[in-house]
Design a protein around this motif. Structure first.
Motif, PDB file in Angstrom:
ATOM      1  N   LYS A 121       0.831  -1.210   0.000  1.00 46.36           N
ATOM      2  CA  LYS A 121       0.000   0.000   0.000  1.00 46.36           C
ATOM      3  C   LYS A 121       0.862   1.255   0.000  1.00 46.36           C
ATOM      4  CE  LYS A 121      -3.901   0.617   1.012  1.00 46.36           C
ATOM      5  NZ  LYS A 121      -4.963   1.190   0.168  1.00 46.36           N
ATOM      6  N   ASP A 122       2.130   1.103   0.369  1.00 44.66           N
ATOM      7  CA  ASP A 122       3.037   2.255   0.401  1.00 44.66           C
ATOM      8  C   ASP A 122       3.585   2.596  -0.983  1.00 44.66           C
ATOM      9  OD1 ASP A 122       2.712   2.416   3.143  1.00 44.66           O
ATOM     10  OD2 ASP A 122       4.408   1.080   3.555  1.00 44.66           O
ATOM     11  N   ASN A 123       3.404   1.701  -1.951  1.00 45.09           N
ATOM     12  CA  ASN A 123       3.892   1.983  -3.306  1.00 45.09           C
ATOM     13  C   ASN A 123       3.123   3.138  -3.922  1.00 45.09           C
ATOM     14  OD1 ASN A 123       4.283  -1.530  -3.875  1.00 45.09           O
ATOM     15  ND2 ASN A 123       5.906  -0.072  -3.479  1.00 45.09           N
ATOM     16  N   PHE A 124       3.832   4.007  -4.636  1.00 49.38           N
ATOM     17  CA  PHE A 124       3.177   5.075  -5.378  1.00 49.38           C
ATOM     18  C   PHE A 124       3.315   4.799  -6.859  1.00 49.38           C
ATOM     19  CE2 PHE A 124       3.174   9.135  -7.638  1.00 49.38           C
ATOM     20  CZ  PHE A 124       1.948   9.656  -7.216  1.00 49.38           C
ATOM     21  N   MET A 125       2.201   4.555  -7.523  1.00 47.33           N
ATOM     22  CA  MET A 125       2.175   4.247  -8.955  1.00 47.33           C
ATOM     23  C   MET A 125       3.257   3.237  -9.337  1.00 47.33           C
ATOM     24  SD  MET A 125       1.296   7.829 -10.866  1.00 47.33           S
ATOM     25  CE  MET A 125       1.715   7.069 -12.427  1.00 47.33           C
ATOM     26  N   PRO A 126       3.211   2.039  -8.758  1.00 50.82           N
ATOM     27  CA  PRO A 126       4.261   1.054  -9.048  1.00 50.82           C
ATOM     28  C   PRO A 126       4.231   0.597 -10.499  1.00 50.82           C
ATOM     29  CG  PRO A 126       2.449   0.028  -7.868  1.00 50.82           C
ATOM     30  CD  PRO A 126       2.171   1.498  -7.864  1.00 50.82           C
TER      31      PRO A 126
ATOM     32  N   ILE B 133      -6.296   3.239  -7.764  1.00 53.56           N
ATOM     33  CA  ILE B 133      -6.605   1.842  -7.447  1.00 53.56           C
ATOM     34  C   ILE B 133      -5.817   1.385  -6.231  1.00 53.56           C
ATOM     35  CG2 ILE B 133      -4.895   0.564  -8.820  1.00 53.56           C
ATOM     36  CD1 ILE B 133      -8.638  -0.176  -8.878  1.00 53.56           C
ATOM     37  N   ILE B 134      -4.587   1.934  -6.044  1.00 53.70           N
ATOM     38  CA  ILE B 134      -3.776   1.603  -4.869  1.00 53.70           C
ATOM     39  C   ILE B 134      -4.428   2.162  -3.608  1.00 53.70           C
ATOM     40  CG2 ILE B 134      -1.535   1.931  -3.737  1.00 53.70           C
ATOM     41  CD1 ILE B 134      -1.225   0.190  -6.136  1.00 53.70           C
ATOM     42  N   ALA B 135      -4.892   3.418  -3.672  1.00 53.75           N
ATOM     43  CA  ALA B 135      -5.420   4.104  -2.496  1.00 53.75           C
ATOM     44  C   ALA B 135      -6.675   3.435  -1.956  1.00 53.75           C
ATOM     45  CB  ALA B 135      -5.705   5.566  -2.838  1.00 53.75           C
TER      46      ALA B 135
ATOM     47  N   ASP C 241       0.877  -6.139   3.906  1.00 52.55           N
ATOM     48  CA  ASP C 241       1.359  -5.151   4.864  1.00 52.55           C
ATOM     49  C   ASP C 241       2.569  -5.754   5.562  1.00 52.55           C
ATOM     50  OD1 ASP C 241       1.675  -3.032   6.543  1.00 52.55           O
ATOM     51  OD2 ASP C 241       0.050  -3.599   7.905  1.00 52.55           O
ATOM     52  N   GLY C 242       3.765  -5.249   5.288  1.00 52.59           N
ATOM     53  CA  GLY C 242       4.967  -5.839   5.848  1.00 52.59           C
ATOM     54  C   GLY C 242       5.620  -6.769   4.850  1.00 52.59           C
ATOM     55  N   LEU C 243       6.312  -7.786   5.366  1.00 50.49           N
ATOM     56  CA  LEU C 243       7.083  -8.697   4.523  1.00 50.49           C
ATOM     57  C   LEU C 243       6.182  -9.727   3.859  1.00 50.49           C
ATOM     58  CD1 LEU C 243       9.890  -9.743   3.596  1.00 50.49           C
ATOM     59  CD2 LEU C 243       9.903 -11.165   5.664  1.00 50.49           C
ATOM     60  N   LYS C 244       6.338  -9.898   2.543  1.00 48.80           N
ATOM     61  CA  LYS C 244       5.577 -10.912   1.815  1.00 48.80           C
ATOM     62  C   LYS C 244       6.369 -11.347   0.586  1.00 48.80           C
ATOM     63  CE  LYS C 244       2.003 -13.451   0.666  1.00 48.80           C
ATOM     64  NZ  LYS C 244       1.600 -14.624   1.493  1.00 48.80           N
ATOM     65  N   ILE C 245       6.592 -12.680   0.446  1.00 51.59           N
ATOM     66  CA  ILE C 245       7.270 -13.220  -0.737  1.00 51.59           C
ATOM     67  C   ILE C 245       6.247 -13.394  -1.851  1.00 51.59           C
ATOM     68  CG2 ILE C 245       8.534 -15.187  -1.695  1.00 51.59           C
ATOM     69  CD1 ILE C 245       9.669 -15.685   1.093  1.00 51.59           C
ATOM     70  N   ASP C 246       6.582 -12.900  -3.014  1.00 54.48           N
ATOM     71  CA  ASP C 246       5.726 -13.070  -4.191  1.00 54.48           C
ATOM     72  C   ASP C 246       6.103 -14.346  -4.932  1.00 54.48           C
ATOM     73  OD1 ASP C 246       4.112 -12.795  -6.416  1.00 54.48           O
ATOM     74  OD2 ASP C 246       5.241 -11.143  -7.295  1.00 54.48           O
ATOM     75  N   LYS C 247       7.369 -14.451  -5.359  1.00 58.90           N
ATOM     76  CA  LYS C 247       7.810 -15.643  -6.079  1.00 58.90           C
ATOM     77  C   LYS C 247       9.320 -15.783  -5.991  1.00 58.90           C
ATOM     78  CE  LYS C 247       5.948 -13.947  -9.704  1.00 58.90           C
ATOM     79  NZ  LYS C 247       5.366 -13.700 -11.042  1.00 58.90           N
ATOM     80  N   ILE C 248       9.789 -16.982  -6.322  1.00 64.15           N
ATOM     81  CA  ILE C 248      11.217 -17.276  -6.391  1.00 64.15           C
ATOM     82  C   ILE C 248      11.511 -17.744  -7.812  1.00 64.15           C
ATOM     83  CG2 ILE C 248      13.113 -18.652  -5.469  1.00 64.15           C
ATOM     84  CD1 ILE C 248      11.485 -18.984  -2.904  1.00 64.15           C
ATOM     85  N   ASN C 249      12.529 -17.164  -8.415  1.00 65.91           N
ATOM     86  CA  ASN C 249      12.839 -17.486  -9.795  1.00 65.91           C
ATOM     87  C   ASN C 249      14.358 -17.608  -9.985  1.00 65.91           C
ATOM     88  OD1 ASN C 249      12.021 -17.748 -12.648  1.00 65.91           O
ATOM     89  ND2 ASN C 249      13.147 -15.842 -12.904  1.00 65.91           N
ATOM     90  N   PRO C 250      14.869 -18.697 -10.629  1.00 64.25           N
ATOM     91  CA  PRO C 250      14.085 -19.779 -11.224  1.00 64.25           C
ATOM     92  C   PRO C 250      13.641 -20.799 -10.188  1.00 64.25           C
ATOM     93  CG  PRO C 250      16.403 -20.175 -11.599  1.00 64.25           C
ATOM     94  CD  PRO C 250      16.314 -18.831 -10.930  1.00 64.25           C
ATOM     95  N   ASP C 251      12.644 -21.548 -10.529  1.00 65.52           N
ATOM     96  CA  ASP C 251      12.129 -22.630  -9.710  1.00 65.52           C
ATOM     97  C   ASP C 251      11.583 -23.693 -10.665  1.00 65.52           C
ATOM     98  OD1 ASP C 251      11.080 -24.275  -7.747  1.00 65.52           O
ATOM     99  OD2 ASP C 251       9.394 -22.953  -7.263  1.00 65.52           O
TER     100      ASP C 251
ATOM    101  N   GLY D 189       9.065  -9.688  -3.913  1.00 66.12           N
ATOM    102  CA  GLY D 189       8.004  -9.494  -2.930  1.00 66.12           C
ATOM    103  C   GLY D 189       7.993  -8.059  -2.445  1.00 66.12           C
ATOM    104  N   VAL D 190       7.510  -7.863  -1.232  1.00 67.22           N
ATOM    105  CA  VAL D 190       7.490  -6.533  -0.618  1.00 67.22           C
ATOM    106  C   VAL D 190       7.992  -6.650   0.813  1.00 67.22           C
ATOM    107  CG1 VAL D 190       5.590  -5.667  -2.028  1.00 67.22           C
ATOM    108  CG2 VAL D 190       5.069  -6.818   0.116  1.00 67.22           C
ATOM    109  N   GLY D 191       8.455  -5.507   1.343  1.00 68.73           N
ATOM    110  CA  GLY D 191       8.849  -5.458   2.745  1.00 68.73           C
ATOM    111  C   GLY D 191      10.293  -5.791   3.019  1.00 68.73           C
ATOM    112  N   PHE D 192      11.135  -5.870   1.968  1.00 70.15           N
ATOM    113  CA  PHE D 192      12.555  -6.120   2.200  1.00 70.15           C
ATOM    114  C   PHE D 192      13.218  -4.851   2.739  1.00 70.15           C
ATOM    115  CE2 PHE D 192      11.627  -8.938  -1.551  1.00 70.15           C
ATOM    116  CZ  PHE D 192      11.564 -10.120  -0.822  1.00 70.15           C
ATOM    117  N   ASP D 193      14.284  -5.038   3.514  1.00 70.98           N
ATOM    118  CA  ASP D 193      15.001  -3.911   4.115  1.00 70.98           C
ATOM    119  C   ASP D 193      15.973  -3.326   3.097  1.00 70.98           C
ATOM    120  OD1 ASP D 193      16.812  -2.247   5.631  1.00 70.98           O
ATOM    121  OD2 ASP D 193      16.080  -3.250   7.438  1.00 70.98           O
TER     122      ASP D 193
END
Length: 521
Positions: A200-205, A271-273, A308-318, A330-334
């Motif tokens: 939700k913190d992304n602006f026009m990703p 759409i994000i907001a 909200d916070g850390l979330k893995i989307d995918k791992i590539n290659p797999d 994903g999102v939430g990486f430092d």
């Protein structure tokens, strides 16, 4: 069932093999100033004066595809085509096309092109040997427009020609859900959305859409016509329509790659907001009445979701191999310090294996699969946040020994696996051993003579005990004609069992006696 099988075969030839080989032969015919041996109806027309009747392409080339014939016969034998049988058909066709492509890259016609050229009386070999290397490369690439990932294939097509329908046909074949009538559907498609998870913190990703038919269309005045992009939140009911103008503003920009199978757009802030953490957003690309919808076409993923916070989307290659570089998105990486992102793979006994983050940003990090990792969870920790996904680890190590087993120390050989040169010996070298990691399953081995001065190749090759030799001779003495090159083909199967030193090796050894061999176990 016989009708269904022959309908399948006819469609396989008509929709896939005919246009693909026709495209290559058209190039050859244009260069030679001759007509294409294949006419529009799918007949091979002999050269004038040869006294042969026209013959269906199916009849001409089918004898060159015995593996495909067997796979189709087996699939239709009991009236029910299973997923495994479907995979067998695809694998056999892939082998045929791979062999043809490899032959063309070496400026030689493969078995199918040879059978067409032979029936017609077409000097394809002479023509291939006379063309410039880059032309031959283009022909090889045009010949198999979708091989492996569709992105690479369509990139090739954009350079060679405008053959999008041909590419779509091959893509549909390699990803088909088996139907007896084998219908191939062409058109606008969404295959992948990246990223699939948003914050939700992304602006026009930025959003990358991978698919088919994403090129801007052309108006009667030769100006580009861009699509409309719809974002539909199935949870809140919100629909945001973006009319693409591509005039320098990110909110309505549209940036396709050269092959037009991948495009970057920007998700509107509206759409994000309004989205919630439960939102599932469909993405739709619309060119007039032609609509591609991510959910309806089962893209990967079907919906954009939020975290909200850390979330893995995918791992590539797999799947991945040990020591291979993988990207975790994903999102939430430092982003302040890479070491704050901790990544753990799973060992065979269930222990966590840490892998250092090599690079990254707030949407992706890159790590290497550590030795000892097995199929299972991959866990990322950032502070008190933690999330896991899974990965398949493919690790099969094989060992092989090869060399000259004659009583005259003069031969040297090269070993290739699946078209890739792996190792070679020096003249007269008796024993050379190599260990490599490869995928489980079947592989093609070619032993090629580098120096065989007396036209008599004396060779051997042996493998670790997790390898079965399916076909081909692992040792022998072969005489061959002057002006030709010695080669020997083998097919092996790599099994999911522990490796060992090579076994059953047979090579000449003076310590045993003159003209004797020593078997190593």
């Amino acid at each position: 069932m016989k009708v269904s099988k022959y309908l399948f075969i006819k469609n396989l030839v008509d929709a896939l093999i005919l246009p693909t080989f026709d495209s290559v032969l058209n190039m050859a015919a244009d260069e030679k100033g001759e007509r294409n041996p294949i006419d529009p109806r799918g007949y091979v027309i002999p050269e004038e004066g040869r006294g042969k009747p026209a013959k269906l392409l199916l009849e001409v080339v089918w004898k060159a595809m015995p593996g495909v014939i067997d796979a189709i016969d087996d699939a239709f034998l009991d009236g029910r085509v299973t997923k495994d049988e479907q995979a067998d058909i695809v694998a056999e066709v892939e082998k045929v096309m791979s062999n043809e492509e490899k032959a063309l890259r070496n400026l030689k016609p493969g078995p199918i092109l040879s059978s067409i050229a032979e029936y017609y009386g077409f000097g394809l070999s002479d023509w291939l040997s006379s063309v410039r290397n880059e032309i031959a490369e283009k022909i090889a690439e045009k010949f198999i427009p979708v091989y492996g990932q569709i992105k690479a294939a369509l990139d090739v097509l954009s350079v060679v020609s405008d053959s999008s329908n041909l590419a779509e046909a091959w893509y549909d074949f390699y990803t088909m859900e088996m139907r007896y009538e084998f219908k191939i559907e062409w058109g606008l498609k969404i295959l992948k959305l990246s990223p699939g998870v948003l914050s939700k913190d992304n602006f026009m990703p930025a959003l990358t859409i991978t698919g088919i038919g994403l090129c801007p269309q052309t108006s009667a005045f030769n100006s580009p016509i861009y699509p409309v992009i719809n974002y539909k939140d199935t949870t809140t009911g919100k629909v945001e329509e973006v009319i693409i103008r591509n005039r320098g503003s990110l909110d309505n920009s549209y940036t396709p790659n050269a092959a037009c199978n991948e495009v970057t757009v920007y998700i509107p802030q509206e759409i994000i907001a309004q989205a919630t953490l439960d939102s599932k957003i469909e993405v739709e690309v619309v060119f007039d009445d032609n609509i591609a919808n991510s959910a309806q076409q089962n893209s990967s993923p079907k919906y954009l979701t939020f975290a909200d916070g850390l979330k893995i989307d995918k791992i590539n290659p797999d799947p991945a191999f040990t020591e291979q570089l993988v990207t975790i998105t994903g999102v939430g990486f430092d982003t302040t310090e890479l070491t704050n992102n901790e990544v753990y793979f799973t060992s065979e006994n269930g222990e966590l294996l840490k892998s250092d983050v090599l690079s990254g940003d707030n949407t992706q990090i890159k790590v290497k699969v550590p030795n000892g990792a097995v199929t299972g969870p991959v866990t990322v920790k950032v502070g008190n946040d933690e999330d896991s996904s899974s990965i398949v680890i493919s690790e099969s190590t094989i060992t092989f020994t090869f060399g000259d087993n004659g009583n005259v120390i003069d031969d040297s050989f090269q070993v290739s696996i699946d078209g890739e040169i792996i190792d070679e010996t020096t003249p007269g070298e008796r024993k050379k051993t190599n260990t490599l990691t490869t995928e489980q399953g079947e592989h093609d081995i070619i032993i090629t003579g580098i120096t065989v001065p007396d036209q008599r190749a004396t060779y051997y090759i042996c493998f670790s005990n997790n390898v079965d030799v399916i076909s081909g001779q692992t040792n022998g003495k072969v005489d061959f004609a002057v002006g030709t090159q010695f080669s020997k083909n083998l097919k092996i199967k790599v099994n999911n069992t522990p490796t060992s030193n090579p076994v059953g090796c047979k090579f000449f050894d003076n310590s045993v006696g003159v003209n004797s061999t020593l078997t190593i176990d």
